[in-house]
Design a protein around this motif. Structure first.
Motif, PDB file in Angstrom:
ATOM      1  N   TYR A  36       0.816  -1.207   0.000  1.00 24.86           N
ATOM      2  CA  TYR A  36       0.000   0.000   0.000  1.00 24.86           C
ATOM      3  C   TYR A  36       0.851   1.260   0.000  1.00 24.86           C
ATOM      4  N   LEU A  37       2.035   1.189   0.605  1.00 28.33           N
ATOM      5  CA  LEU A  37       2.961   2.303   0.497  1.00 28.33           C
ATOM      6  C   LEU A  37       3.363   2.494  -0.959  1.00 28.33           C
ATOM      7  N   GLY A  38       3.568   1.381  -1.655  1.00 28.56           N
ATOM      8  CA  GLY A  38       3.900   1.452  -3.072  1.00 28.56           C
ATOM      9  C   GLY A  38       2.773   2.039  -3.903  1.00 28.56           C
ATOM     10  N   THR A  39       1.535   1.611  -3.648  1.00 28.34           N
ATOM     11  CA  THR A  39       0.415   2.163  -4.416  1.00 28.34           C
ATOM     12  C   THR A  39       0.239   3.655  -4.144  1.00 28.34           C
ATOM     13  N   LEU A  40       0.517   4.058  -2.901  1.00 29.20           N
ATOM     14  CA  LEU A  40       0.410   5.474  -2.553  1.00 29.20           C
ATOM     15  C   LEU A  40       1.436   6.296  -3.331  1.00 29.20           C
ATOM     16  N   LEU A  41       2.676   5.809  -3.369  1.00 32.29           N
ATOM     17  CA  LEU A  41       3.706   6.502  -4.132  1.00 32.29           C
ATOM     18  C   LEU A  41       3.411   6.461  -5.624  1.00 32.29           C
ATOM     19  N   GLY A  42       2.980   5.294  -6.088  1.00 30.85           N
ATOM     20  CA  GLY A  42       2.731   5.121  -7.517  1.00 30.85           C
ATOM     21  C   GLY A  42       1.613   5.999  -8.035  1.00 30.85           C
ATOM     22  N   CYS A  43       0.543   6.136  -7.250  1.00 30.96           N
ATOM     23  CA  CYS A  43      -0.588   6.940  -7.726  1.00 30.96           C
ATOM     24  C   CYS A  43      -0.209   8.409  -7.796  1.00 30.96           C
ATOM     25  N   MET A  44       0.580   8.905  -6.840  1.00 29.62           N
ATOM     26  CA  MET A  44       0.970  10.307  -6.855  1.00 29.62           C
ATOM     27  C   MET A  44       1.926  10.590  -8.019  1.00 29.62           C
ATOM     28  N   VAL A  45       2.893   9.707  -8.214  1.00 27.01           N
ATOM     29  CA  VAL A  45       3.829   9.880  -9.324  1.00 27.01           C
ATOM     30  C   VAL A  45       3.103   9.719 -10.655  1.00 27.01           C
ATOM     31  N   GLY A  46       2.239   8.701 -10.750  1.00 29.42           N
ATOM     32  CA  GLY A  46       1.508   8.454 -11.993  1.00 29.42           C
ATOM     33  C   GLY A  46       0.585   9.590 -12.358  1.00 29.42           C
ATOM     34  N   GLY A  47      -0.088  10.184 -11.365  1.00 25.15           N
ATOM     35  CA  GLY A  47      -0.955  11.320 -11.637  1.00 25.15           C
ATOM     36  C   GLY A  47      -0.179  12.519 -12.136  1.00 25.15           C
ATOM     37  N   TRP A  48       0.994  12.766 -11.537  1.00 26.55           N
ATOM     38  CA  TRP A  48       1.825  13.892 -11.947  1.00 26.55           C
ATOM     39  C   TRP A  48       2.373  13.695 -13.365  1.00 26.55           C
ATOM     40  N   ILE A  49       2.878  12.494 -13.645  1.00 25.56           N
ATOM     41  CA  ILE A  49       3.429  12.228 -14.976  1.00 25.56           C
ATOM     42  C   ILE A  49       2.314  12.200 -16.020  1.00 25.56           C
ATOM     43  N   GLY A  50       1.152  11.677 -15.629  1.00 25.66           N
ATOM     44  CA  GLY A  50       0.046  11.558 -16.568  1.00 25.66           C
ATOM     45  C   GLY A  50      -0.427  12.886 -17.111  1.00 25.66           C
ATOM     46  N   GLU A  51      -0.287  13.950 -16.330  1.00 25.98           N
ATOM     47  CA  GLU A  51      -0.670  15.271 -16.814  1.00 25.98           C
ATOM     48  C   GLU A  51       0.338  15.810 -17.820  1.00 25.98           C
ATOM     49  N   LYS A  52       1.564  15.301 -17.794  1.00 30.18           N
ATOM     50  CA  LYS A  52       2.629  15.833 -18.642  1.00 30.18           C
ATOM     51  C   LYS A  52       2.838  15.023 -19.916  1.00 30.18           C
ATOM     52  N   VAL A  53       2.818  13.695 -19.810  1.00 30.67           N
ATOM     53  CA  VAL A  53       3.168  12.864 -20.976  1.00 30.67           C
ATOM     54  C   VAL A  53       1.992  12.091 -21.539  1.00 30.67           C
ATOM     55  N   GLY A  54       0.845  12.135 -20.883  1.00 32.30           N
ATOM     56  CA  GLY A  54      -0.318  11.448 -21.414  1.00 32.30           C
ATOM     57  C   GLY A  54      -0.652  10.168 -20.676  1.00 32.30           C
ATOM     58  N   ARG A  55      -1.819   9.623 -21.021  1.00 30.44           N
ATOM     59  CA  ARG A  55      -2.323   8.449 -20.316  1.00 30.44           C
ATOM     60  C   ARG A  55      -1.633   7.154 -20.774  1.00 30.44           C
ATOM     61  N   ILE A  56      -1.394   7.020 -22.062  1.00 30.65           N
ATOM     62  CA  ILE A  56      -0.838   5.779 -22.605  1.00 30.65           C
ATOM     63  C   ILE A  56       0.564   5.508 -22.053  1.00 30.65           C
ATOM     64  N   LYS A  57       1.400   6.526 -22.024  1.00 29.20           N
ATOM     65  CA  LYS A  57       2.777   6.327 -21.552  1.00 29.20           C
ATOM     66  C   LYS A  57       2.823   5.965 -20.076  1.00 29.20           C
ATOM     67  N   VAL A  58       1.910   6.516 -19.284  1.00 24.77           N
ATOM     68  CA  VAL A  58       1.885   6.164 -17.863  1.00 24.77           C
ATOM     69  C   VAL A  58       1.425   4.726 -17.678  1.00 24.77           C
ATOM     70  N   MET A  59       0.467   4.277 -18.495  1.00 25.12           N
ATOM     71  CA  MET A  59       0.061   2.880 -18.427  1.00 25.12           C
ATOM     72  C   MET A  59       1.242   1.967 -18.736  1.00 25.12           C
ATOM     73  N   ALA A  60       2.009   2.311 -19.752  1.00 26.88           N
ATOM     74  CA  ALA A  60       3.177   1.500 -20.097  1.00 26.88           C
ATOM     75  C   ALA A  60       4.214   1.533 -18.974  1.00 26.88           C
TER      76      ALA A  60
END
Length: 596
Positions: free
Chosen positions: A82-106
């Protein structure tokens, strides 16, 4: 469209076929999430895993099962995820606004593949803890970006249906994990490393497949508009809605463009800190998002996810699996105590083996219950879905607790004890059925719907934060609650269901059958109350019909036209500004600056 790869399926499919293809990919990611949750239930009771590798327990020579000696270590291995999911969601949300949804999924797939590989090859507890953390980061990235991608491609009339289908696949992943682990437990009488290594390695199959195919799918047209790639966005929307209805797609594109322009003024307040702090008074730095009220939306999605855990699903999962001696649960809840006379399944007289396959059958019914939401979520709406879910689950919890007490009161009568225990157990199954049809999906769908385009991925990350907090609370408190207050824990869950109804009624506006572009108007009221939100929404739509009405009316609206200037287009030149310092139309500047 030369800007989009010729191998992208957007050139091959359109309308419903393209939406189904997108939903299948999103569903594959959510399937992995479900499998990853359910997998540890069987892994943690593996003899080689718990005794030889992780060394947190010993073998019960009579039952031939793991007895936990170091619950802190076992719980730590599980909960670090759950610590990992917490870190992952915050990083993924930040990157997703910059590079798009597809690249974050990959990127999420890559992290999860590395984590799964390390877990499969783990030789000790330290190794496993690091692997679980990495795996959680990848899962958090997928959890935050996949619902956003799905909602941004679906039409407003079918968003709930598509996301509900994805969560059917989520529970299908839990089912596969449970029965695969159950089957592997018979290999070499449960002593083989295969019992736990194979279920962990199995998650690599959907992850590798998802990583390979996601590149052939279209990017979110709304994100493309946000970053200025309007030609690609217009083309993808045309394919999603159908070339024969291109007027509707063009109208939707113009609505997206209108609201994107309106929201650009709020870019400076889109950091995680500003989003969270925005709910505070202006005197101490809050309210920086103006009429967008980002902080209110953050609080709503966090607490909706926390309520999802405390209405009883975590406790019911514990209850169903305590008697089968599974110390780590399909929802990744940590160590549970051994069955005792107060356990509702012990009261029913079920054997260890029978309770395990009954729990597996219940997971299958749980999966089928999610199909109800596919047909009702868009028709009834999010609020009514949560209402009737609370009614079914609340009644189930009070009756489960009552029958459990009756069983304990008749401990000397084997027939009555078993009958009342079986009745109590049946209501926990009814609860699970009601949860799958209602509360399983809405807390994941709502955050992906209500945030502005400029920070939608980050907003959904806050929902995953709430989910992580809710699970953390249950891991910490529920085993102690069951130990100290026994069946009265069910009454706590029943009360939480009863409390949730007025909370949803008063604070959560309806998002069903509304476009994503209309959400800014829905949350424009300064008041938290739902009735004020609806009243303000109706007024703003009437005053600014060209801002978000084009797609519904199948007409286009143009940003920066005669009616307004960068702040949206309004009737008779009336502009709209939802952010501090917004610039309204020339004839309505004073009213626009007030946020109306």
């Amino acid at each position: 469209m030369d800007l989009i790869s010729k191998h992208n399926i957007v050139h091959r499919y359109e309308k419903r076929k393209l939406l189904i293809a997108v939903n299948c990919v999103a569903g594959l990611a959510i399937f992995f999430f479900g499998y990853d949750q359910g997998m540890m239930g069987s892994v943690n009771v593996s003899i080689d895993y718990g005794v030889n590798r992780m060394q947190y327990g010993h073998i019960d020579p009579e039952a031939k099962q793991v007895v936990v000696d170091n619950s802190l270590l076992q719980g730590g291995i599980v909960s670090v995820y759950y610590l990992g999911t917490l870190l992952g969601c915050m990083v993924g949300g930040w990157i997703g606004e910059k590079v798009g949804r597809i690249k974050v999924m990959a990127l999420g797939c890559v992290w999860a593949i590395v984590g799964a590989s390390l877990q499969t090859s783990a030789m000790n507890a330290d190794w496993m803890i690091c692997a679980r953390l990495i795996n959680g980061i990848g899962t958090g990235m997928l959890n935050v970006i996949v619902p956003v991608w799905a909602t941004e491609t679906a039409s407003h009339t079918s968003r709930g249906q598509f996301v509900a289908i994805e969560f059917t696949l989520n529970i299908f992943g839990v089912v596969i994990a449970y029965w695969l682990g159950f089957g592997c437990s018979f290999v070499d009488n449960g002593y083989s490393p295969f019992v736990w290594r194979f279920p962990i390695a199995f998650q690599l199959i959907p992850l590798i497949f998802l990583l390979c195919i996601v590149w052939f799918f279209p990017e979110s047209p709304r994100w493309l508009v946000k970053v200025g790639r309007e030609a690609e966005a217009r083309y993808i929307l045309g394919r999603l809605r159908g070339e024969d209805e291109y007027g509707l797609a063009e109208a939707e594109f113009q609505d997206i463009r209108n609201v994107a322009e309106l929201e650009k003024k709020s870019g400076k307040v889109n950091s995680y800190f500003h989003m969270f702090w925005d709910v505070m008074p202006k005197k101490i730095g809050g309210g920086s998002s103006g009429k967008l009220h980002i902080g209110r939306r953050v609080q709503l999605v966090i607490w909706l996810q926390i309520l999802q855990e405390w209405i009883g699903i975590a406790g019911v999962t514990i209850c169903q699996l305590r008697f089968s001696r599974i110390y780590s649960l399909p929802s990744d809840l940590a160590d549970s105590p051994d069955p005792d006379a107060n356990d509702i399944f012990n009261q029913a007289g079920y054997s260890v083996f029978k309770s395990r396959w009954i729990a597996g059958i219940n997971d299958i019914f749980y999966m089928f219950s999610t199909l109800i939401a596919v047909f009702t979520l868009d028709r009834l709406g999010r609020r009514v879905t949560l209402y009737w879910g609370c009614v079914v689950m609340g009644i189930s919890m009070f009756l489960a607790g009552g029958f459990s007490r009756l069983s304990q009161n008749n401990a000397n009568d084997d027939y009555l004890k078993g009958a009342y225990g079986a009745a109590g157990a049946s209501f926990t199954f009814l609860f699970t059925f009601g949860f799958g049809a209602t509360w399983l999906t809405v807390p994941w769908l709502y955050p992906a719907e209500i945030f502005p385009l400029q920070c939608r991925a980050k907003g959904n990350a806050w929902g995953v934060v709430g989910w992580s907090i809710g699970n953390g609370w249950t891991v910490l408190l529920l085993p102690t609650m069951f130990k100290n207050i026994s069946e009265k824990t069910f009454y706590v869950f029943g009360a939480c269901n009863a409390i949730s109804i007025p909370i949803v009624w008063a604070l959560y506006p309806e998002s069903s059958q509304r476009t994503l572009e209309e959400m800014d108007l829905l949350f424009a009221a300064d008041s938290w109350w739902n009735w004020d939100a609806e009243r303000t929404f109706a007024r703003l739509k009437a005053e600014n019909p060209d801002l978000v009405n084009a797609a519904r009316a199948r007409q286009t609206s143009v940003v920066g036209g005669s009616g307004g200037e960068m702040g949206g287009v309004g009737k008779k030149g009336r502009g709209l500004s939802l952010v501090p310092g917004g610039k309204a139309g020339s004839e309505g500047s004073e009213e626009g600056e007030k946020g109306v």
